[in-house]
Design a protein around this motif. Structure first.
Motif, mmCIF file in Angstrom:
data_model
loop_
_atom_site.group_PDB
_atom_site.id
_atom_site.type_symbol
_atom_site.label_atom_id
_atom_site.label_comp_id
_atom_site.label_asym_id
_atom_site.label_seq_id
_atom_site.Cartn_x
_atom_site.Cartn_y
_atom_site.Cartn_z
ATOM 1 N N PHE A 1 0.958 -1.281 0.016
ATOM 2 C CA PHE A 1 0.077 -0.098 -0.131
ATOM 3 C C PHE A 1 0.833 1.166 0.081
ATOM 4 C CE2 PHE A 1 -2.197 3.564 2.419
ATOM 5 C CZ PHE A 1 -3.430 3.307 1.772
ATOM 6 N N THR A 2 1.943 1.240 0.843
ATOM 7 C CA THR A 2 2.765 2.486 1.105
ATOM 8 C C THR A 2 3.434 2.718 -0.143
ATOM 9 O OG1 THR A 2 4.235 1.299 2.631
ATOM 10 C CG2 THR A 2 2.626 2.977 3.606
ATOM 11 N N GLY A 3 4.021 1.714 -0.820
ATOM 12 C CA GLY A 3 5.022 1.627 -1.950
ATOM 13 C C GLY A 3 3.967 2.262 -2.926
ATOM 14 N N LYS A 4 2.706 1.810 -3.444
ATOM 15 C CA LYS A 4 1.934 2.380 -4.514
ATOM 16 C C LYS A 4 1.610 3.916 -4.010
ATOM 17 C CE LYS A 4 -0.282 -1.794 -5.900
ATOM 18 N NZ LYS A 4 -1.644 -2.603 -5.987
ATOM 19 N N VAL A 5 1.393 4.441 -2.784
ATOM 20 C CA VAL A 5 1.158 5.755 -2.598
ATOM 21 C C VAL A 5 2.228 6.650 -2.698
ATOM 22 C CG1 VAL A 5 0.467 7.226 -0.684
ATOM 23 C CG2 VAL A 5 -0.837 5.043 -0.699
ATOM 24 N N ARG A 6 3.457 6.239 -2.322
ATOM 25 C CA ARG A 6 4.521 6.994 -2.730
ATOM 26 C C ARG A 6 4.736 7.163 -3.987
ATOM 27 N NH1 ARG A 6 10.149 7.013 -3.101
ATOM 28 N NH2 ARG A 6 11.239 8.407 -2.036
ATOM 29 N N GLU A 7 4.982 6.038 -4.869
ATOM 30 C CA GLU A 7 5.117 6.114 -6.156
ATOM 31 C C GLU A 7 4.147 7.361 -6.907
ATOM 32 O OE1 GLU A 7 4.968 3.193 -10.176
ATOM 33 O OE2 GLU A 7 4.962 2.394 -8.427
ATOM 34 N N ARG A 8 3.030 7.215 -6.650
ATOM 35 C CA ARG A 8 1.706 7.971 -7.249
ATOM 36 C C ARG A 8 2.186 9.629 -6.520
ATOM 37 N NH1 ARG A 8 -3.965 5.703 -7.189
ATOM 38 N NH2 ARG A 8 -4.142 7.893 -8.392
ATOM 39 N N LEU B 1 4.811 10.869 -5.661
ATOM 40 C CA LEU B 1 5.892 11.587 -6.334
ATOM 41 C C LEU B 1 5.884 11.822 -7.954
ATOM 42 C CD1 LEU B 1 8.920 9.733 -4.511
ATOM 43 C CD2 LEU B 1 8.251 11.976 -4.150
ATOM 44 N N GLY B 2 4.759 11.304 -8.469
ATOM 45 C CA GLY B 2 4.681 11.103 -9.795
ATOM 46 C C GLY B 2 3.767 12.543 -10.521
ATOM 47 N N ASP B 3 3.810 12.691 -11.781
ATOM 48 C CA ASP B 3 3.250 14.283 -12.072
ATOM 49 C C ASP B 3 1.914 14.423 -11.799
ATOM 50 O OD1 ASP B 3 5.783 14.342 -13.608
ATOM 51 O OD2 ASP B 3 5.049 13.522 -15.259
ATOM 52 N N GLU B 4 1.221 13.581 -11.494
ATOM 53 C CA GLU B 4 -0.359 13.860 -11.039
ATOM 54 C C GLU B 4 -0.400 14.541 -9.922
ATOM 55 O OE1 GLU B 4 -2.733 10.493 -9.604
ATOM 56 O OE2 GLU B 4 -1.114 9.070 -9.525
ATOM 57 N N GLN C 1 -4.504 16.202 -3.586
ATOM 58 C CA GLN C 1 -4.209 15.157 -4.428
ATOM 59 C C GLN C 1 -3.971 13.700 -3.792
ATOM 60 O OE1 GLN C 1 -5.219 15.376 -7.471
ATOM 61 N NE2 GLN C 1 -4.629 13.500 -8.342
ATOM 62 N N VAL C 2 -2.906 13.956 -2.807
ATOM 63 C CA VAL C 2 -2.579 12.826 -1.778
ATOM 64 C C VAL C 2 -3.806 12.339 -1.203
ATOM 65 C CG1 VAL C 2 -0.953 12.335 -0.159
ATOM 66 C CG2 VAL C 2 0.177 13.893 -1.810
ATOM 67 N N VAL C 3 -4.456 12.985 -0.747
ATOM 68 C CA VAL C 3 -5.696 12.279 0.052
ATOM 69 C C VAL C 3 -6.432 11.319 -0.995
ATOM 70 C CG1 VAL C 3 -7.783 12.802 1.116
ATOM 71 C CG2 VAL C 3 -5.837 14.048 1.887
ATOM 72 N N GLN C 4 -6.561 12.028 -2.189
ATOM 73 C CA GLN C 4 -7.223 11.125 -3.241
ATOM 74 C C GLN C 4 -6.429 9.900 -3.654
ATOM 75 O OE1 GLN C 4 -10.315 11.635 -4.515
ATOM 76 N NE2 GLN C 4 -10.307 10.359 -5.794
ATOM 77 N N ILE C 5 -5.188 10.098 -3.599
ATOM 78 C CA ILE C 5 -4.354 8.939 -3.957
ATOM 79 C C ILE C 5 -4.439 7.899 -2.795
ATOM 80 C CG2 ILE C 5 -2.102 8.051 -4.049
ATOM 81 C CD1 ILE C 5 -1.338 10.610 -5.610
ATOM 82 N N VAL C 6 -4.334 8.241 -1.709
ATOM 83 C CA VAL C 6 -4.548 7.213 -0.405
ATOM 84 C C VAL C 6 -5.878 6.637 -0.299
ATOM 85 C CG1 VAL C 6 -4.610 6.999 1.969
ATOM 86 C CG2 VAL C 6 -2.712 8.338 1.078
ATOM 87 N N ASN C 7 -7.147 7.529 -0.847
ATOM 88 C CA ASN C 7 -8.487 6.997 -0.708
ATOM 89 C C ASN C 7 -8.583 5.836 -1.864
ATOM 90 O OD1 ASN C 7 -11.280 7.278 -0.032
ATOM 91 N ND2 ASN C 7 -11.529 8.050 -2.277
#
Length: 524
Positions: A53-60, A62-65, A75-81
């Motif tokens: 879970f944390t690996g995917k959150v970190r990758e996204r 740090l990305g362009d989105e 945007q980070v809250v949306q990614i975690v959600n």
């Protein structure tokens, strides 16, 4: 939801620190991911699930989105959600009914997980949806399990097939098989088979459950698991999957205070969806599991859709239409007020409903102090009144209020407060019904215009000068009062804020109209 309360608080605090930053650096993202990892581990989420879970959150993150987002924190809250929704199973999974009835549902799990109570909850939920379920008492080993199922079935209004007394007597495989045949004869379209559990995973229990499954060939096998058992949830689920296998998971005791994060790991590690959630002791505290809605609750983003569904189930449309007519014709009585409160109580715990609102975590202390029995006390006061008093509250003088208070076991002050609340509610709803804007006590008019499709009269905008120069503002206002165009509207360039350096002026200074308006304003 109490089970995920600590996890929700920790995540909300983590995101709160992000909102002060306009742009997120790699250090900010790493710090946030570190806090999320700690929160999940403290909530008993399985380590391998936390890592993924944390690996995917970190990758996204740090990305362009996120880098290109106008609000990186949101945007980070949306990614975690979104990633939390994936952990919980992605999409909602519904029961699959047999093409040829009856649909056979087998319940399995450890002893104490709440299988027997859940059987009644599931049966009642199916009956509300137009099905004709029957419960089969195949748990013949736990003391009084058959009696408990019969009591639960009576409460749910569902028949129970129980040919054996239980308490170690009878063959559960034969009872399950005969129960299915009985359901076919009596034309029940759903059979719910309650099986025995144990205090731990053992070979005998697995063999018995596997034999029952082989005998009845169920359409659904639901693994019932206590959300509060901690890290054992994962090992128990895997043991059942290997020994019996199951098609879906049901989480129970989600209203408890223990850490329930291990339950979040089951869908991810077993590949089987969470289908239902049991949130209390009442037979109505049962709901289909929606991964996206549960993720929103955990992140304190609210669950408005479930709240709306509960309201639609409790409130009658015809009754609501009648209430609207009573509001508009000023015939709303205390009897109607009582009926509305009883419908509200039918929706379930007010505290739980308030907890579904976005940002409810910030009102945690107020929600904890809220007493659902307040509605019961209000009902007692109204029911202590005569029919005439309920229809005409103006008759309630001092002696009547004293009698009502004694009859309801309350005080005169509480009776007075109830009457005041009723009058305020009636006045507010009358205003709304007639297209006006309600004035909430202590808050004033609700902003945003009138209600009722714009039927209320809109206040005309006040016309006036907006000039920063006091003398010029006074002159323009005077011109407007005299029915003339102010200088600003007639193409005359304005001065600066203090009348200095205002650009090109007309030759010869102010016009005669301006001077006349100024003299009129000064009273000359």
């Amino acid at each position: 939801m109490a089970t995920f309360g600590n996890l929700s608080d920790r995540l909300a605090e983590t995101f709160k620190n992000l909102r002060t930053k306009g742009k997120l650096s790699a250090a900010d993202v790493d710090g946030t991911v570190r806090e999320i990892r700690r929160a999940l581990l403290e909530a008993d989420v399985a380590l391998e699930v936390v890592k993924e879970f944390t690996g995917k959150v970190r990758e996204r993150a740090l990305g362009d989105e996120v880098n290109k987002a106008l609000n990186p924190a949101q945007q980070v809250v949306q990614i975690v959600n979104e990633e939390l929704v994936q952990i919980l199973g992605g999409e909602q999974r519904r029961l699959e009914f047999a093409k040829k009835p009856p649909t056979i549902i087998m319940l399995a799990g450890l002893q104490g997980a709440g299988k027997t109570t859940l059987a009644g909850k599931l049966a009642k939920w199916l009956a509300k949806d137009g099905h004709t379920p029957i419960l089969v008492a195949a748990d013949l080993q736990r003391p009084n399990a058959v009696t408990q199922l019969e009591v639960v079935g009576a409460q749910a209004g569902v028949p129970v097939y129980a040919p054996e007394p239980g308490n170690g007597v009878g063959d559960p495989v034969r009872v399950a098989r005969d129960g299915v045949k009985f359901a076919q004869q009596k034309l029940h379209d759903v059979v719910i088979v309650d099986t025995a559990g144990r205090l731990g995973v053992d070979a005998d229990m697995m063999k018995q459950a596997a034999d029952i499954r082989a005998a009845i060939d169920p359409d659904e096998v639901l693994f019932v698991i206590d959300a509060m058992i901690g890290q054992d949830a994962v090992s128990t689920a895997r043991a059942f999957q290997a020994g019996v296998d199951f098609t879906g998971v049901v989480l129970t005791k989600l209203d408890g205070d223990a850490r329930g994060g291990a339950a979040l790991s089951i869908a991810s590690l077993t590949g089987r969806p969470i289908m239902f959630a049991s949130t209390g002791e009442s037979l109505d505290d049962f709901e289909p599991f929606h991964p996206d809605r549960m993720a929103s609750r955990i992140l304190d983003l609210g669950d408005i859709l479930t709240l709306i569904e509960q309201a639609q189930g409790a409130f009658d449309e015809d009754e609501a239409r009648k209430m609207a007519e009573k509001f508009s014709t000023d015939t709303f009585t205390l009897d109607d007020f009582l009926g509305q409160m009883q419908q509200l109580r039918n929706m379930g715990s007010i505290k739980k409903m308030m907890g579904m609102l976005p940002g409810a975590g910030a009102m945690k202390a107020q929600l904890e102090n809220f007493d659902d029995r307040e509605i019961v006390r209000t009902e007692a006061i109204i029911q202590s009144m005569t029919k005439t008093e309920r229809a005409t509250p103006k008759l309630l003088n001092g002696s009547r209020r004293l009698r009502i208070a004694r009859g309801a076991g309350s005080t005169v002050t509480e009776v007075n407060q109830l009457v005041q609340r009723f009058e305020q509610a009636a006045k507010m709803m009358k205003t709304v019904a007639r297209g006006g804007t309600p004035n909430i006590p202590g808050m004033g008019p609700i902003p945003g215009g009138s209600f009722g499709g714009g039927r209320g009269k809109q206040q005309p905008k006040k016309k006036g000068s907006k000039s920063g120069n006091p003398a010029r503002r006074a002159a323009e206002n005077a011109a407007l009062a005299a029915g003339e165009k102010p200088a600003a509207e007639s193409g005359v360039p304005g001065g600066s804020g203090f009348g200095l350096g205002g650009g090109a002026q007309k030759p010869g200074g102010p016009s005669e109209e301006e001077m006349a308006a100024l003299q009129k304003m000064l009273g000359r």
